[in-house]
Design a protein around this motif. Sequence first.
Motif, PDB file in Angstrom:
ATOM      1  N   HIS A   1       0.815  -1.218   0.000  1.00 14.93           N
ATOM      2  CA  HIS A   1       0.000   0.000   0.000  1.00 14.93           C
ATOM      3  C   HIS A   1       0.847   1.265   0.000  1.00 14.93           C
ATOM      4  O   HIS A   1       0.359   2.326  -0.392  1.00 14.93           O
ATOM      5  N   ALA A   2       2.079   1.183   0.454  1.00 16.54           N
ATOM      6  CA  ALA A   2       2.938   2.373   0.504  1.00 16.54           C
ATOM      7  C   ALA A   2       4.389   1.945   0.613  1.00 16.54           C
ATOM      8  O   ALA A   2       4.703   0.814   1.004  1.00 16.54           O
ATOM      9  N   ALA A   3       5.279   2.873   0.259  1.00 16.61           N
ATOM     10  CA  ALA A   3       6.721   2.678   0.391  1.00 16.61           C
ATOM     11  C   ALA A   3       7.318   3.926   1.029  1.00 16.61           C
ATOM     12  O   ALA A   3       6.781   5.028   0.892  1.00 16.61           O
ATOM     13  N   ALA A   4       8.433   3.752   1.733  1.00 15.85           N
ATOM     14  CA  ALA A   4       9.066   4.885   2.406  1.00 15.85           C
ATOM     15  C   ALA A   4      10.525   4.541   2.693  1.00 15.85           C
ATOM     16  O   ALA A   4      10.946   3.383   2.604  1.00 15.85           O
ATOM     17  N   THR A   5      11.293   5.572   3.030  1.00 17.72           N
ATOM     18  CA  THR A   5      12.658   5.395   3.516  1.00 17.72           C
ATOM     19  C   THR A   5      12.655   5.630   5.018  1.00 17.72           C
ATOM     20  O   THR A   5      12.215   6.676   5.485  1.00 17.72           O
ATOM     21  N   LEU A   6      13.125   4.641   5.774  1.00 22.94           N
ATOM     22  CA  LEU A   6      13.120   4.719   7.231  1.00 22.94           C
ATOM     23  C   LEU A   6      14.547   4.779   7.766  1.00 22.94           C
ATOM     24  O   LEU A   6      15.492   4.329   7.128  1.00 22.94           O
ATOM     25  N   SER A   7      14.676   5.301   8.968  1.00 24.79           N
ATOM     26  CA  SER A   7      15.961   5.301   9.660  1.00 24.79           C
ATOM     27  C   SER A   7      16.117   3.973  10.397  1.00 24.79           C
ATOM     28  O   SER A   7      15.212   3.526  11.105  1.00 24.79           O
TER      29      SER A   7
END
Length: 351
Positions: free
Chosen positions: A258-264
């Motif tokens: 449903h979504a993609a992101a860049t995480l720490s």
Amino acid sequence: MKDWPLSLAAPIFFLLVAGEALATADGPDHYRVQSIAEGEALEMRTTPNQDAPRVNRIPANATCLRNLGCQGGMSFAEFSTLSEDEKLRRGAENPRWCKVEYQKTIGWVEGRFLAEAACTTAAPPDEDRRIETIRFTEGTSSTTIRRRIKGREYVDYLLRAKAGQTLEASLTASNGQNYFNINPPGTDVSMFVGSMSGDHVKRVIPDDGDYTVRVYLMRPAARRNESSDYTLRLSLTGKPFTARPASSDALIDGTPFHAAATLSCALGAPPKRQNCEAFVVRRGFDGTATVEIRWTEGPVERTRRILFVKGKPVSSDAPDPVSHVRRGDLTITRIGTEEHFDIPDAFVGGG
């Protein structure tokens, strides 16, 4: 079939309408990767854009990339009439992107790194491996298996399971060096290792897929060609958490996410801070979801799947325990001592 660089083959399966490139699935059935240095990888992205989120990294020697259509690039007239410098300029202005499927992941890659190639890379059979698919008798959720293995033989029991269900497994054996592991979908990196954790496990499944229960003898026993009579008991219980339909939460094209992101993330011992790519399958409107996190360790691609239930991480596909602390709108999720992920509430639950 002869391998042709895509820069030469591209005009053959390219359509021009009103001066614009249209994606078409004409051309070869499969590609191989070309012009990528050994140890590097071809980036697969969600859309035909260098800035789009990455969904996979394809090895430099990969083959059997299924062609799902390309767009951009030069027309046949341009390829035939332009000088080499003009071709380079035109390629930069209108780069060719191709949609491909590789190891069950669909995404876009730059066409200049593809060449037409037949898909003929069937792996040689493993003579020591036996595969059995587990199907429970109708109306039941458990089974008992009695078998024998000898020497280097091992058995992979494939079990289809879904996020939120509970898998319980136990083994009794005549040989003290007879154990079982559990591997999550698509990897031989085990989420349970019997030789370290014993002969019984009960785990909540973090993601949908085919899980492998592998029964084997430890190497010393295998080298001595010992045998073992074993009884394996498996059960799969509980109601799964189904993914939100695309009608209520749009999916990234060609993926289940449903979504993609860049995480720490903080990884290793001692942990070092870096960025990780993350994807989410939301399974409700209460913070229940599967978060998939990807990163690299040198040339090795790593993946971790974590199940959140009502906003809290409860299970993963790692052998180490899951813990967490809250920090503002972040859930700092820890897998053992070497994996720390900063996961925003909005990413898990949606905006």
